[in-house]
Structures are given as structure tokens and as C-alpha cells.
Design a protein around this motif. Structure first.
Motif, PDB file in Angstrom:
ATOM      1  N   UNK A 293      -7.805   1.620  -4.792  1.00 32.43           N
ATOM      2  CA  UNK A 293      -6.896   0.620  -4.242  1.00 32.43           C
ATOM      3  C   UNK A 293      -5.656   1.326  -3.726  1.00 32.43           C
ATOM      4  N   UNK A 294      -4.853   0.599  -2.970  1.00 33.48           N
ATOM      5  CA  UNK A 294      -3.571   1.096  -2.493  1.00 33.48           C
ATOM      6  C   UNK A 294      -2.674  -0.100  -2.251  1.00 33.48           C
ATOM      7  N   UNK A 295      -1.433   0.137  -1.875  1.00 33.70           N
ATOM      8  CA  UNK A 295      -0.475  -0.948  -1.649  1.00 33.70           C
ATOM      9  C   UNK A 295      -1.008  -1.889  -0.563  1.00 33.70           C
ATOM     10  N   UNK A 296      -0.840  -3.203  -0.797  1.00 40.25           N
ATOM     11  CA  UNK A 296      -1.374  -4.192   0.137  1.00 40.25           C
ATOM     12  C   UNK A 296      -0.848  -3.988   1.555  1.00 40.25           C
ATOM     13  N   UNK A 297       0.382  -3.461   1.677  1.00 42.99           N
ATOM     14  CA  UNK A 297       0.973  -3.280   3.012  1.00 42.99           C
ATOM     15  C   UNK A 297       0.181  -2.267   3.835  1.00 42.99           C
ATOM     16  N   UNK A 298      -0.474  -1.306   3.157  1.00 41.69           N
ATOM     17  CA  UNK A 298      -1.177  -0.237   3.852  1.00 41.69           C
ATOM     18  C   UNK A 298      -2.696  -0.363   3.743  1.00 41.69           C
ATOM     19  N   UNK A 299      -3.178  -1.468   3.185  1.00 44.54           N
ATOM     20  CA  UNK A 299      -4.624  -1.602   2.938  1.00 44.54           C
ATOM     21  C   UNK A 299      -5.435  -1.577   4.239  1.00 44.54           C
TER      22      UNK A 299
END
Length: 335
Positions: free
Chosen positions: A128-134
Motif C-alpha cells: 500500500x501507499x498514501x492514497x494521494x499517490x495510489x
């Protein structure tokens, strides 16, 4: 973690790294915790260069170890950066690859997932990663099985956190994995931070704010946590909150990203784990005290949420290893 030994953690710092995630790593794994009376982590900061300029030049770091520290680490925390478009230094990527090849545990916080992916160690893995950079991450690294709605992903020897604060969630999860729930809870109390936050990062994605926001669920959650050993249904929670069950479901989804029943069951399993860690051997007592009812339901719910049977959990985290049969428990391999 074997008793009598320390687990070595190497935290890689790279040009432009965020200070917050670095602080999380050093707070959780770098501070001495003599009150826990057990070997703790040996934490080392390392970098490709002797002087590293942090995000926006807020400060520079010097005197850190070289990347040779990665070679001896059991866990490697990779660098994150505010701009995921910028690839970490080649030496950093090579150090990550070598760590993966020898079986070290790899951890990323926030956009650190981009560093793992750039090193080629995430292909075919969950992350996973930050939603802003998904969206950017999914387009750039389609071979990675991105899970954009969770706070962190535990894929065995590779673990990724969604955002800056989620680094705390993942860090406590690592401590829970290594030392058990009781120790993780003790550390979380020192941090004045929840030992486990339910739901995923969908609760933090930007969305329009309601004109009249709902009241916090805090009071009803605290009320329920004091009564986990008592019969309690979703209807009881709704009555306590003075709302309909449908409204309660909506509030749980908005605030916690889960359902009332899932939250209640998770709290009961967490209590059952603490009781087992403290030495309670009788599964029927654990099931009753945690509100799970029967030993059979206790086994089913623990296996679902921890991946372990009560016996296996006690063998890993309990004060006393089992020596024989227990009331209501299989002794020749639980199912």
C-alpha cells in the motif's frame, strides 16, 4: 524475536526524506525501554552519503552510519520522500535489493513504497501507499498488488504503511509481531497512541464535509470496551448511542471504516489475546471473559484475525507454554 538477543534495525535516510517517518522509526525501535525487561531493537541510521539534507532543507544529518549497516540488519526501513517522482540514489536501491536477496524484513512508510518498487522487490507482492499517490503508483508499478484502502499491509517479509501517521500503526504492528500484544500495548500507552486503529485510509480521503457532522463514536466505544465480557449486540450499541442501527452502521463506516460487529469482534479478540498472554490456560474462561462465548468461536475468530490458533498464539506470546490438555481444547493439532 529470540529471547536474549536484539533485533537489528537499519533505517535508511536519503536526500529529501521526511523527518516525521524518521522520528517514528527512532521512537519505536531506537529508544531504550528498560521498563519492558526484555532485549529491545538495535537501531542504526544509515545513508549513502555522510551528510544528508532532509525535506526542504529543514536540517541536515551527519554522523550516520554507511549503507554497510543494511548488510547486518534483520529489518530494513527504506527512505520515503515528499516527491515520489524522485528515485532514491542507486546505492540505496542496491542496498535494498541485497537485503531482499538475503531475506531481511523490508519496511516502508508512506511513499517509501516507491523506493521498494523502484528496487524491484515488490513485483507480485501486496503493498500500500498514501492514497494521494495510489493512482501514480498503480500506473508506474502495475506488477505490484496495490491495496489503496488500508492503513498498512503485512505481506510477510515485506510490510508497507499508507501514510505518515500509519507508520505508527505499522511500527506497533511489527512490535506486536515480534513481542506480542501486551508489549505493543505498553509501547502505545507510552506514545499516547491507539495500539490498533480499525478501518483503512479511506476514512482520510478528502471528501465534502457534512453541514452537520455526526457526534463522535468515542463515548459508545469506551462504554462497550468496559463491557466486552457481557452479552452485547449491535442493537445495544445503537441504543447506547441513541441512534438507529442503520445510523450506527453509517457512523462506523465514516469514522472507523468498519462495521459495528467487526469492531466489536476485533476488540474481543484483542482482549482474548491479552488474557492468553497473561497466562490464562483455560480457553472456556478466555472465551467467556472476552465475550466470544465458546472455545470454538474463540478458535475461529483468533485464526481469522491473527492467523494463529489459541495454542499457537500462547506458544508464541504467552507467559507459560502449554504442557497438556486444556478444557475445551484440542491437543493433537487444532483446526
Amino acid at each position: 524475536m529470540p529471547q536474549g538477543s536484539s533485533h537489528r534495525v537499519a533505517v535508511i535516510v536519503d536526500e529529501g526524506s521526511n523527518p516525521f517517518e524518521l522520528g517514528v522509526a527512532t521512537e519505536l525501535f531506537g529508544l531504550r525501554r528498560p521498563e519492558l525487561d526484555r532485549p529491545w531493537y538495535e537501531c542504526t541510521l544509515c545513508a549513502a552519503e555522510p551528510v544528508v539534507r532532509m525535506h526542504r532543507g529543514l536540517f541536515t544529518m551527519s554522523g550516520v552510519a554507511t549503507l554497510e549497516a543494511v548488510e547486518a540488519a534483520d529489518t530494513v526501513i527504506v527512505p520515503n520522500r515528499p516527491d515520489p517522482e524522485v528515485t532514491p540514489a542507486p546505492a540505496v536501491l542496491q542496498a535494498i535489493r541485497r537485503a531482499a536477496e538475503r531475506g531481511a524484513r523490508l519496511v516502508s512508510f508512506c511513499t517509501g513504497t516507491f523506493a521498494l518498487a523502484a528496487a524491484g522487490v515488490l513485483d507480485g507482492r501486496r503493498a500500500t501507499t498514501h492514497w494521494r499517490w495510489a493512482e501514480l503508483f498503480a500506473a508506474r508499478y502495475p506488477a505490484v498488488r496495490l491495496e489503496p484502502d488500508v492503513l498498512y499491509v503485512d505481506d510477510g517479509d515485506v510490510l508497507t504503511a499508507a501514510g505518515s501517521a500509519a507508520a505508527l500503526d505499522l511500527g506497533l504492528h511489527l512490535i506486536r509481531r515480534d513481542h506480542g500484544a501486551e508489549i505493543a500495548n505498553a509501547v502505545s500507552r507510552r506514545l499516547v497512541f491507539a495500539a490498533h486503529r480499525d478501518g483503512g485510509q479511506q476514512q482520510f480521503i478528502e471528501r465534502p464535509v457534512a453541514a452537520v457532522p455526526d457526534a463522535s463514536l468515542g463515548p459508545v466505544l469506551a462504554w462497550a470496551q468496559r463491557r466486552l465480557d457481557q452479552p452485547m449486540a449491535v442493537a445495544d450499541l445503537a441504543e447506547r448511542a441513541a441512534v438507529s442501527p442503520a445510523t450506527l452502521h453509517r457512523r462506523f463506516q465514516v469514522e472507523l471504516g468498519t462495521t459495528p460487529l467487526e469492531w466489536l469482534t476485533s476488540e474481543r479478540v484483542a482482549l482474548a489475546c491479552r488474557l492468553i498472554e497473561r497466562g490464562e490456560l483455560r480457553l472456556d474462561r478466555v472465551a467467556a471473559a472476552s465475550g466470544l462465548g465458546t472455545a470454538a468461536n474463540l478458535r475461529a475468530q483468533m485464526r481469522r484475525r491473527t492467523g494463529l490458533t489459541p495454542t499457537a498464539y500462547r506458544g508464541k506470546f504467552g507467559l507459560t507454554a502449554p504442557t497438556g490438555g486444556e478444557p475445551g481444547q484440542r491437543t493433537n493439532g487444532e483446526r
